[in-house]
Design a protein around this motif. Structure first.
Motif, PDB file in Angstrom:
ATOM      1  N   PRO A  28       0.777  -1.231   0.000  1.00 17.03           N
ATOM      2  CA  PRO A  28       0.000   0.000   0.000  1.00 17.03           C
ATOM      3  C   PRO A  28       0.816   1.293   0.000  1.00 17.03           C
ATOM      4  O   PRO A  28       0.278   2.342  -0.300  1.00 17.03           O
ATOM      5  N   TYR A  29       2.100   1.233   0.344  1.00 15.12           N
ATOM      6  CA  TYR A  29       2.897   2.450   0.412  1.00 15.12           C
ATOM      7  C   TYR A  29       3.840   2.517  -0.769  1.00 15.12           C
ATOM      8  O   TYR A  29       4.509   1.556  -1.103  1.00 15.12           O
ATOM      9  N   HIS A  30       3.921   3.661  -1.381  1.00 12.81           N
ATOM     10  CA  HIS A  30       4.790   3.875  -2.539  1.00 12.81           C
ATOM     11  C   HIS A  30       5.790   4.956  -2.161  1.00 12.81           C
ATOM     12  O   HIS A  30       5.525   6.141  -2.339  1.00 12.81           O
ATOM     13  N   VAL A  31       6.913   4.512  -1.597  1.00 19.39           N
ATOM     14  CA  VAL A  31       7.912   5.422  -1.063  1.00 19.39           C
ATOM     15  C   VAL A  31       9.281   5.082  -1.629  1.00 19.39           C
ATOM     16  O   VAL A  31       9.651   3.908  -1.721  1.00 19.39           O
ATOM     17  N   GLY A  32      10.014   6.110  -1.992  1.00 22.22           N
ATOM     18  CA  GLY A  32      11.400   5.957  -2.402  1.00 22.22           C
ATOM     19  C   GLY A  32      12.230   7.009  -1.696  1.00 22.22           C
ATOM     20  O   GLY A  32      11.695   7.953  -1.116  1.00 22.22           O
ATOM     21  N   SER A  33      13.538   6.821  -1.722  1.00 23.61           N
ATOM     22  CA  SER A  33      14.412   7.837  -1.145  1.00 23.61           C
ATOM     23  C   SER A  33      15.526   8.152  -2.131  1.00 23.61           C
ATOM     24  O   SER A  33      15.982   7.281  -2.878  1.00 23.61           O
ATOM     25  N   VAL A  34      15.929   9.407  -2.128  1.00 22.27           N
ATOM     26  CA  VAL A  34      16.999   9.867  -3.006  1.00 22.27           C
ATOM     27  C   VAL A  34      17.971  10.683  -2.161  1.00 22.27           C
ATOM     28  O   VAL A  34      17.572  11.664  -1.531  1.00 22.27           O
ATOM     29  N   GLU A  35      19.225  10.243  -2.140  1.00 22.10           N
ATOM     30  CA  GLU A  35      20.264  10.970  -1.420  1.00 22.10           C
ATOM     31  C   GLU A  35      21.190  11.627  -2.436  1.00 22.10           C
ATOM     32  O   GLU A  35      21.717  10.953  -3.325  1.00 22.10           O
ATOM     33  N   ILE A  36      21.353  12.933  -2.303  1.00 23.79           N
ATOM     34  CA  ILE A  36      22.185  13.721  -3.209  1.00 23.79           C
ATOM     35  C   ILE A  36      23.334  14.267  -2.368  1.00 23.79           C
ATOM     36  O   ILE A  36      23.161  15.222  -1.609  1.00 23.79           O
ATOM     37  N   ASN A  37      24.491  13.645  -2.479  1.00 24.62           N
ATOM     38  CA  ASN A  37      25.612  13.924  -1.586  1.00 24.62           C
ATOM     39  C   ASN A  37      26.765  14.566  -2.356  1.00 24.62           C
ATOM     40  O   ASN A  37      27.308  13.956  -3.286  1.00 24.62           O
ATOM     41  N   TYR A  38      27.146  15.779  -1.946  1.00 27.60           N
ATOM     42  CA  TYR A  38      28.264  16.466  -2.595  1.00 27.60           C
ATOM     43  C   TYR A  38      29.571  15.903  -2.047  1.00 27.60           C
ATOM     44  O   TYR A  38      29.828  15.937  -0.842  1.00 27.60           O
ATOM     45  N   ASN A  39      30.426  15.397  -2.950  1.00 26.64           N
ATOM     46  CA  ASN A  39      31.736  14.874  -2.582  1.00 26.64           C
ATOM     47  C   ASN A  39      32.762  15.972  -2.875  1.00 26.64           C
ATOM     48  O   ASN A  39      33.036  16.279  -4.038  1.00 26.64           O
ATOM     49  N   SER A  40      33.322  16.569  -1.821  1.00 30.65           N
ATOM     50  CA  SER A  40      34.229  17.705  -2.002  1.00 30.65           C
ATOM     51  C   SER A  40      35.559  17.299  -2.643  1.00 30.65           C
ATOM     52  O   SER A  40      36.220  18.135  -3.259  1.00 30.65           O
ATOM     53  N   LYS A  41      35.937  16.025  -2.534  1.00 26.27           N
ATOM     54  CA  LYS A  41      37.192  15.574  -3.169  1.00 26.27           C
ATOM     55  C   LYS A  41      37.044  15.487  -4.688  1.00 26.27           C
ATOM     56  O   LYS A  41      37.875  15.990  -5.433  1.00 26.27           O
ATOM     57  N   SER A  42      35.983  14.836  -5.147  1.00 24.17           N
ATOM     58  CA  SER A  42      35.770  14.704  -6.596  1.00 24.17           C
ATOM     59  C   SER A  42      35.014  15.905  -7.161  1.00 24.17           C
ATOM     60  O   SER A  42      34.916  16.057  -8.370  1.00 24.17           O
ATOM     61  N   ARG A  43      34.447  16.723  -6.249  1.00 22.37           N
ATOM     62  CA  ARG A  43      33.659  17.901  -6.624  1.00 22.37           C
ATOM     63  C   ARG A  43      32.434  17.520  -7.463  1.00 22.37           C
ATOM     64  O   ARG A  43      32.036  18.237  -8.378  1.00 22.37           O
ATOM     65  N   THR A  44      31.877  16.374  -7.166  1.00 16.68           N
ATOM     66  CA  THR A  44      30.679  15.896  -7.861  1.00 16.68           C
ATOM     67  C   THR A  44      29.587  15.576  -6.847  1.00 16.68           C
ATOM     68  O   THR A  44      29.860  15.386  -5.658  1.00 16.68           O
ATOM     69  N   PHE A  45      28.369  15.489  -7.335  1.00 12.10           N
ATOM     70  CA  PHE A  45      27.270  14.992  -6.520  1.00 12.10           C
ATOM     71  C   PHE A  45      27.124  13.498  -6.799  1.00 12.10           C
ATOM     72  O   PHE A  45      27.047  13.085  -7.963  1.00 12.10           O
ATOM     73  N   GLU A  46      27.126  12.722  -5.743  1.00 10.98           N
ATOM     74  CA  GLU A  46      26.880  11.286  -5.845  1.00 10.98           C
ATOM     75  C   GLU A  46      25.442  11.059  -5.415  1.00 10.98           C
ATOM     76  O   GLU A  46      25.060  11.412  -4.301  1.00 10.98           O
ATOM     77  N   VAL A 123      31.698  20.292 -10.123  1.00 12.54           N
ATOM     78  CA  VAL A 123      31.170  21.626  -9.857  1.00 12.54           C
ATOM     79  C   VAL A 123      31.811  22.149  -8.563  1.00 12.54           C
ATOM     80  O   VAL A 123      32.078  21.369  -7.654  1.00 12.54           O
ATOM     81  N   PRO A 124      32.083  23.455  -8.493  1.00 11.47           N
ATOM     82  CA  PRO A 124      32.609  24.004  -7.233  1.00 11.47           C
ATOM     83  C   PRO A 124      31.590  23.823  -6.104  1.00 11.47           C
ATOM     84  O   PRO A 124      30.407  23.597  -6.348  1.00 11.47           O
ATOM     85  N   THR A 125      32.050  23.959  -4.875  1.00 14.72           N
ATOM     86  CA  THR A 125      31.165  23.795  -3.716  1.00 14.72           C
ATOM     87  C   THR A 125      29.914  24.659  -3.886  1.00 14.72           C
ATOM     88  O   THR A 125      30.012  25.872  -4.059  1.00 14.72           O
ATOM     89  N   PRO A 126      28.745  24.031  -3.863  1.00 10.54           N
ATOM     90  CA  PRO A 126      27.503  24.755  -4.158  1.00 10.54           C
ATOM     91  C   PRO A 126      26.996  25.594  -2.987  1.00 10.54           C
ATOM     92  O   PRO A 126      27.202  25.258  -1.825  1.00 10.54           O
ATOM     93  N   LYS A 127      26.348  26.677  -3.340  1.00 13.76           N
ATOM     94  CA  LYS A 127      25.657  27.499  -2.349  1.00 13.76           C
ATOM     95  C   LYS A 127      24.150  27.254  -2.427  1.00 13.76           C
ATOM     96  O   LYS A 127      23.448  27.329  -1.440  1.00 13.76           O
ATOM     97  N   LYS A 128      23.672  26.946  -3.637  1.00 12.60           N
ATOM     98  CA  LYS A 128      22.238  26.732  -3.861  1.00 12.60           C
ATOM     99  C   LYS A 128      22.069  25.459  -4.690  1.00 12.60           C
ATOM    100  O   LYS A 128      22.703  25.309  -5.730  1.00 12.60           O
TER     101      LYS A 128
END
Length: 171
Positions: A28-46, A123-128
């Motif tokens: 009955p429940y339709h739930v997912g999760s999404v984690e958007i993690n900024y990696n400062s070493k690779s400068r990417t979002f994982e 990408v450089p460290t994000p502010k927004k």
């Protein structure tokens, strides 16, 4: 004797009733999760999306037609191709007013769920950070996606419920 008849009748009615109940009532429940993690070493979002296997199989099937089965090696190439297209359509990431290219990395099955892995361009460290997350909105009108955005250890989370797909966080 009438007691045995009553319980037998009750069991029969229950079995007949359950045969008419759709799979959605069982799940009955339709739930997912999404984690958007900024990696400062690779400068990417994982990015890691976690969804129920059957929901993702059905979502891909509805979108692209045909059958999709996790836990079956013969579907692996078909799943990778479909997930790559699906993720590019149902996940967008924007940092400091610039859309980022997000690459599909792969998936991993985990018993009854599937983890989908994505990575952004550098990408450089994000502010927004802005994102549009609409995984499985093509399948369920009660889909909930819990989204976590993490930048430099600072975690911001929010629940997105269909049809809401947009999230904006300032860091």
């Amino acid at each position: 004797m009438s007691r045995k008849f009553f319980f037998g009748f009750l069991v029969l009615v229950t079995i007949v009733f359950q045969s008419f109940v759709s799979d959605e009532a069982v799940h009955p429940y339709h739930v997912g999760s999404v984690e958007i993690n900024y990696n400062s070493k690779s400068r990417t979002f994982e990015v890691t999306g976690r969804f129920f296997l059957d929901d993702m199989e059905n979502g891909l099937g509805k979108k692209y037609g045909g059958a999709f089965h996790f836990n079956d090696e013969q579907y692996k190439a078909k799943l990778n191709d479909a997930l790559q297209k699906y993720c590019s359509e149902y996940f967008k990431l924007k940092v400091d007013n610039k859309f980022l290219k997000v690459n599909y990395i792969g998936y991993e099955e985990d018993q009854e769920s599937v983890n989908v892995f994505l990575e952004s361009e550098s990408v450089p460290t994000p502010k927004k950070v802005e994102t549009a997350v609409s995984f499985l909105y093509n399948l369920f009108d009660d889909q909930i996606n819990i989204v976590h955005i993490i930048v430099n250890g600072e975690r911001r989370s929010e629940k997105l419920t269909y049809p809401n797909r947009y999230l904006y966080k300032q860091f």
